[in-house]
Design a protein around this motif. Structure first.
Motif, short mmCIF file in Angstrom:
data_model
loop_
_atom_site.label_atom_id
_atom_site.label_comp_id
_atom_site.label_asym_id
_atom_site.label_seq_id
_atom_site.Cartn_x
_atom_site.Cartn_y
_atom_site.Cartn_z
N GLY B 566 8.77 -17.23 10.93
CA GLY B 566 7.47 -16.87 10.26
C GLY B 566 7.04 -17.08 8.83
N LYS B 567 8.24 -17.43 8.26
CA LYS B 567 8.21 -17.29 6.66
C LYS B 567 8.23 -18.88 6.07
CE LYS B 567 10.86 -14.97 3.78
NZ LYS B 567 11.98 -14.26 3.30
N ILE B 568 7.55 -18.89 5.16
CA ILE B 568 7.60 -20.40 4.45
C ILE B 568 8.78 -20.58 3.71
CG2 ILE B 568 5.03 -20.72 4.82
CD1 ILE B 568 5.23 -19.95 1.71
N TYR B 569 9.00 -21.75 3.30
CA TYR B 569 9.94 -22.08 2.49
C TYR B 569 9.63 -22.01 1.11
CZ TYR B 569 12.72 -22.88 6.90
OH TYR B 569 13.38 -22.86 8.23
N LYS B 570 10.45 -21.82 0.18
CA LYS B 570 10.03 -21.95 -1.46
C LYS B 570 10.38 -23.31 -2.17
CE LYS B 570 12.29 -17.94 -1.26
NZ LYS B 570 13.63 -17.22 -1.33
#
Lengths: 250, 729, 238
Positions: B566-570
């Motif tokens: 549920g997290k985006i990549y930097k």
């Protein structure tokens, strides 16, 4: 309870030849420069590119194997090196050893050397000071891949004993031309294991062993002579007096 | 117990024998004989926690200290990152601390630079002088006219802090001689630099890494556990038959510099045979179409020609990797200072990993875990009159701001372009011994008005300095906390407290920086103790310090897998970038494009470098214990090549490149390709105050040419061709 | 009062008994240092017991070395005090007249064990050839003691220095020193048994035994046992 046999079980397949055990031992036991109590023997497998099957390289850690039939003990005149009946260790009593060196060629694995500083026989002693402090021998403690297990193989409750029992059929040992029944066991392929040479007892020790019965016989003979004289003195009395006049002027 | 009886009877004997001994001619010897005990007593030592500093790993250790002297360094069994081990170098730490060659007091240069004439001066005079010179440099050349270089160390942050408050942007670390291109590549693919879950992997391809010799904790240990206990398969690509190669299931003596072709061919097979998880790729990655198009020409046959690895093997490895995915990986590696396109080579590694879908999952690549340690921020003063940027800024497109590029910086200093640098402070790094093309580093030294080196030994860098300050070893000083990532093993915090009193006149880097800051009216930025600093670092994990006192380490029970759920990549696309959009914008290849490396002609060899488990570059070559195992360095050369050059094993050979030439003994071995030669670093130091490494073997950095990676400025240390000739005795 | 002849001066008497005491202690401790089934004289029980008594083999070794050094020092002292006596002793001991002395030795051995009848049966004259200051039996044992003593002392010193100053290159020497030490002690000990019997137990040598305390022997004893010496001193007195 069966008597103890302290032993080293080494998973040779886990050895990466990093020499951590070699240096840990050196520092722990203050082994002089250029001398070593333990080693890692590389199996010189010729590099062969590609996938298995090919001879994989093997590294074989080793040190004094605290043998069941220690030829070094047989070569020691004073019992300064002995197999401890309580633990099965081959011990050097440093206070008694004078460094005659008889035991050094007597070890088929070249595990012994004359310590340059103490001038006495030296070899792996399973780090007794560390064990007294509740620690594993330095080589076991430091091993990066935990390839070594140390303990009493006669105690099934110990790690070493359990491992020994479980793998008895596939454990291997280094073979020497003189069979000493070493107590260093390898799990996993340790590479060539037949490099042990013949135990060589120095000529001087052989001479000592050979002369011992002769000396004993001579002393015995001399003793018998004395007994004969004593017997004659006590039982034959003065029978020779006439022929062998002693002291007429007295 | 027989022990008790022995003790008693021994004591009784002492009494009885005393009388006898007094009259005996051999009295002294007699007492000598009696002093020794039969049963081994437990040593009377104190046990103190610390962390090793013999390489960058910081393995947990317990120092056994007797009468203020370190007798032995043992592994801390509770230290999960190092799996409760201490390697040979760790054990040899005692020899570093008690090395007779250690620096003992401040030394001021008394002859020409590098001439080796020194004058002992008191600390106050040394600090006054260093501060005065720094002031002069700042006045004459602006704050950026001073360079600061610090190695991998817990005190290095104080050098960075000092540089910042002094006003210089010019800080370099050792990393641009090591790993920045690998970090760059993974950062530009995943948005962060991953850790490898070696322990749970089932299939590992290791290229450009040598984990059973160049130890990284816990990877090296976990690799063996994975192989021996979990049936993990290891495939090694290395021009050398390293111990890692020797223990692998498969070894391919790859042609140096062609790893990218191999990786692209793997991608080719995985994509054309649809061996990837399309759903995962669709959800998590960006650029699969472009990649599919890009890798079309990179067939196994193409790679086979380049790498010298059979096409069948390449295709098979691709299939086996995919079959084991996601618990399979291309091991990311660490030192990637090898080629001029090393960032792109490592990008290819990262891309294959992405195709395996192994991110954030068991047996694959893991995101950094939460450690809980906080930074200690400060407001540095602003200097209006200063240069705008680092001296090496803009020379390569994607340099790490805080690491810089040592090679680029050095070129700029030599050219005084865009501005001159005339002062240099170096702490615990030795560019003279580690940066390729030593002659240029010597020239750089001659460019300086004043150089201060803080170290425990007279390194070659110190040898060329104006002022040499003796620092404390890791067992003598108080260090700030440090967060460590141990892959699946742990995320932890360590600190160091003095295990023994500082030897000689040595001082910690922090104390030195504080002393300099006070003299430069910057004292307010160093107005704290290490203990206060640690309190600030651990403000979110207040129990950590106590736990570290108890166990030698604090663990943060943070999440291992699924950190990215549920997290985006930097990254720009907020996904794993197979295709890097930023590279495209900057005019760089958004997908790694293979350029065949130049092949050396018949008369020359490619010189490659590498480590073994007994060597940490220049910091161990003079270690009296390690020296007994690695007494010198040799030139590995293949028997075929040696024969054609008339070189026999042990012959003295001259190795020459465009940068320089050195002499050392040849080690004729079939453990290396015939177009490649290899030697260890760290030997043949110029400093005569390194007795074991001075004039011993060859200095590799004297021969290596100073090319660098086009993207990060990381040194490329595998691009030097050398000629090898037998020296006639 | 019978006429007395002076045979030993005080330093002679001292060194004899000092030597005896040292040898006894060295033998007792030394045998305890041999622990190897192939060589130890009385089996391993004795060394074990002795070592336990003194708190370990190391202590026993230290005691043995201490006594050994004291023994050597005693002899050095003796030589300093009475070098003339020592030279006289050595000259007498090593002056062997083969015909007379060998015959004496053989006959004496038979006489002491089997008696004169045995000699008569062999058709030999049971009377013994005249002897000098020492008879051949004494000479034989003295020779063995001197040579053996030197070997024992020298090898002892080598062993003592082994773990103090000598290096690994000396291992061969040390190992042979151990062997020679053992053999020399064994041979001397074999002779010692006879010496102790003859001197201390056998009644015929009682005056000689007493002289090891008093320093003098009666004229008759000298005449019968050491006729050649008696002849010489008698001639000198006249």
């Amino acid at each position: 309870m069966a008597k103890q046999q302290l032993a080293m079980l080494i998973d040779a397949a886990k050895c990466i030849d990093c020499k951590a055990c070699v240096l840990a031992c050196k520092v722990a036991n203050e082994v002089p420069d250029g001398q070593w109590r333990n080693w890692i023997k590389p199996a010189d497998a010729a590099p062969a590119p590609g996938p298995a099957p090919r001879a994989k390289a093997r590294f074989q850690p080793g040190a004094c194997m605290h043998c069941e039939k220690p030829t070094c003990v047989e070569a020691c005149p004073t019992g300064a090196t002995y197999k401890d009946p309580a633990t099965g260790e081959v011990v050097i009593d440093e206070t008694l050893c004078i460094g005659c060196g008889n035991c050094i060629p007597a070890c088929p694995y070249d595990a012994r050397f004359r310590n340059e500083l103490t001038r006495k026989a030296d070899k792996c002693n399973y780090c007794p000071e560390r064990r007294a402090a509740g620690l594993a021998p330095a080589c076991v403690d430091t091993c990066p891949t935990k390839a070594r297990v140390f303990g009493d193989i006669n105690d099934p409750g110990s790690d070493a004993g359990a491992l020994y029992l479980r793998n008895q059929a596939r454990l291997t040992r280094v073979a020497a031309k003189t069979d000493t029944r070493p107590n260093m066991y390898y799990l996993g392929d340790p590479g060539p294991g037949d490099w042990g040479r013949e135990a060589v007892v120095p000529a001087s020790m052989v001479a000592m062993k050979r002369s011992a019965p002769v000396i004993k016989a001579l002393v015995g003979l001399s003793g018998l002579g004395v007994l004969a004289m004593l017997g004659r003195q006590l039982f034959a009395g003065d029978s020779g007096e006439g022929d062998h006049k002693e002291d007429s002027d007295a | 117990m027989p022990d008790t009886r022995h003790t008693l009877s021994r004591r009784d004997f002492f009494k009885a024998s005393g009388l006898f001994a007094a009259g005996a001619a051999g009295g002294a010897a007699l007492l000598g004989g009696l002093r020794r005990a039969q049963a081994a007593p437990a040593p009377q030592w104190e046990s103190k926690f610390s962390a090793c500093d013999m390489c960058f790993n910081k393995c947990g250790l317990i120092a056994r200290v007797e009468d203020g002297v370190v007798k032995k360094l043992d592994p801390n069994p509770k230290f999960l990152k190092s799996r409760g081990m201490l390697c040979a170098r760790g054990n040899a730490g005692v020899a570093q601390v008690y090395d007779p060659d250690r620096l003992k007091y401040p030394l001021l240069r008394a002859g020409g630079r590098g001439e080796g004439k020194w004058k002992r001066i008191p600390w106050d005079e040394a600090l006054d002088m260093a501060a005065q010179k720094m002031k002069e440099v700042r006045e004459k050349y602006l704050p950026c006219g001073h360079l600061f270089s610090a190695g991998t160390d817990l005190h290095s942050q104080f050098v960075g802090r000092f540089a910042e408050v002094y006003g210089s942007f010019n800080v370099t670390s050792h990393e641009s001689l090591c790993l920045v291109s690998n970090n760059r590549a993974f950062l530009d693919t995943y948005g962060e630099v991953p850790f490898a879950d070696v322990l749970n992997s089932k299939y590992i391809v290791m290229a450009g890494a040598n984990r059973f010799e160049a130890l990284v904790t816990p990877d090296s240990m976990d690799l063996m556990t994975a192989m021996r206990e979990n049936g993990c398969k290891l495939v090694v690509l290395d021009p050398r038959y390293t111990k890692t190669a020797a223990l692998a299931d498969e070894w391919h003596p790859v042609r140096p510099g062609t790893d990218m072709a191999f990786m692209l061919a793997l991608a080719h097979v995985i994509i054309t045979e649809k061996l990837y998880d399309p759903e995962w790729i669709e959800q998590k990655t960006y650029g699969i179409e472009q990649l599919a198009e890009h890798v079309k020409p990179y067939t196994p046959e193409f790679a086979a020609d380049e790498c010298g690895i059979p096409a069948g093997d390449i295709a098979r490895i691709a299939r086996e990797l995919a079959a084991a995915a996601p618990a399979s990986m291309i091991y990311p590696g660490r030192r990637s200072s090898d080629y001029e396109d090393s960032t792109q080579i490592r990008r290819a590694f990262a891309i294959v990993n992405a195709l395996l879908g192994n991110w954030d999952r068991p047996g694959g690549l893991l995101a950094a875990r939460a450690v809980g340690l906080k930074g200690v921020p400060f407001d540095a003063p602003w200097y209006d009159e200063n240069h705008e940027d680092r001296i090496d800024a803009g020379k390569v497109p994607m340099m790490f701001e805080h690491e810089g590029s040592f090679l680029v910086t050095r070129d700029c200093v030599l050219a005084e372009d865009p501005y001159p640098i005339k002062g240099w402070l170096v702490y615990k790094t030795n560019p003279m011994g580690t940066a390729p093309n030593r002659k240029k580093t010597i020239e750089m030294m001659h460019k300086m008005d004043f150089v201060t080196v803080i170290d425990i030994a007279m390194s070659d860098t110190a040898w060329f300095a104006d002022l040499v300050l003796p620092s404390q070893s890791y067992l003598e000083r108080e260090d700030p906390c440090s967060g460590l990532q141990g892959s699946v093993a742990c995320a932890c915090v360590v600190k160091r407290d003095p295990v023994i009193a500082p030897l000689y006149e040595s001082r910690s880097c922090f104390d030195i920086m504080k002393g300099l800051a006070n003299r430069l009216e910057l004292g307010e930025y160093f107005d704290f103790t290490i203990d206060e600093y640690r309190q600030k670092q651990t403000r979110d994990i207040p129990e950590a310090l106590k736990v570290m006192d108890r166990d030698g380490v604090y663990y943060n029970p943070s999440k291992v897998y699924g950190i990215y759920d549920g997290k985006i990549y930097k990254t720009l696309s907020q996904k794993i970038e197979l295709y890097n959009q930023r590279y495209e914008q900057m005019g760089l290849d958004p997908l790694p494009r293979y350029t065949a490396p130049t092949r050396p002609d018949k008369s020359r060899f490619r010189l490659i470098i590498g480590r073994n488990a007994l060597v940490t570059q220049t910091s161990t070559a003079n270690n009296p214990l390690l020296h007994q195992l690695v007494p010198t360095n040799t030139l590995w050369i293949n028997p075929d090549s040696a024969r054609s050059l008339g070189i026999a094993d042990g012959d003295l050979v001259q190795v020459a490149s465009g940068a320089g030439s050195q002499e050392l003994r040849a080690e004729v071995t079939d453990r290396i390709r015939s177009d490649t030669v290899y030697m260890l670093s760290g030997f043949n130091t110029l400093s005569t105050m390194q007795h074991l490494s001075h004039g011993n073997g060859a200095s590799i950095n004297d021969i290596l040419e100073d090319d660098y990676d086009a993207i990060t400025g990381n040194a490329s240390m595998h691009t030097t061709f050398v000629s090898v000739t037998r020296k006639v005795a | 009062m019978p006429r007395l002849h002076k045979r030993h001066d005080r330093s002679d008497i001292f060194i004899h008994w000092f030597n005896a005491a040292c040898w006894l202690l060295l033998l007792l401790t030394g045998v305890g240092l041999i622990q190897n089934p192939a060589i130890d004289p009385f089996g391993s029980g004795y060394p074990e017991a002795l070592r336990n008594l003194v708190g370990g083999g190391g202590n026993l070794l230290a005691v043995h070395e201490g006594i050994g050094l004291a023994w050597i020092a005693g002899f050095v002292l003796y030589l300093l005090v009475n070098f003339k006596g020592a030279r006289f002793f050595l000259a007498e001991v090593f002056a062997v007249s083969p015909g007379r002395d060998m015959a004496w030795m053989l006959k004496k051995m038979v006489l002491m064990t089997l008696g004169p009848k045995a000699l008569k049966l062999l058709g030999m004259d049971p009377s013994l050839p005249d002897q000098g200051y020492y008879n051949m039996g004494q000479k034989a044992f003295a020779q063995a003691s001197v040579v053996g003593g030197i070997v024992i002392a020298a090898t002892g010193v080598v062993m003592y220095l082994s773990d103090r100053t000598l290096g690994a290159e000396a291992s061969g020497w040390i190992s042979w020193a151990v062997t020679l030490h053992f053999i020399a002690v064994g041979l001397v000990f074999a002779g010692l048994l006879v010496h102790v019997y003859m001197a201390a137990i056998s009644p015929e040598e009682r005056p000689g035994f007493k002289s090891m305390f008093t320093g003098s022997v009666p004229d008759g004893y000298a005449k019968h046992h050491h006729r050649l010496w008696w002849n010489k001193i008698s001639a000198g007195e006249e």
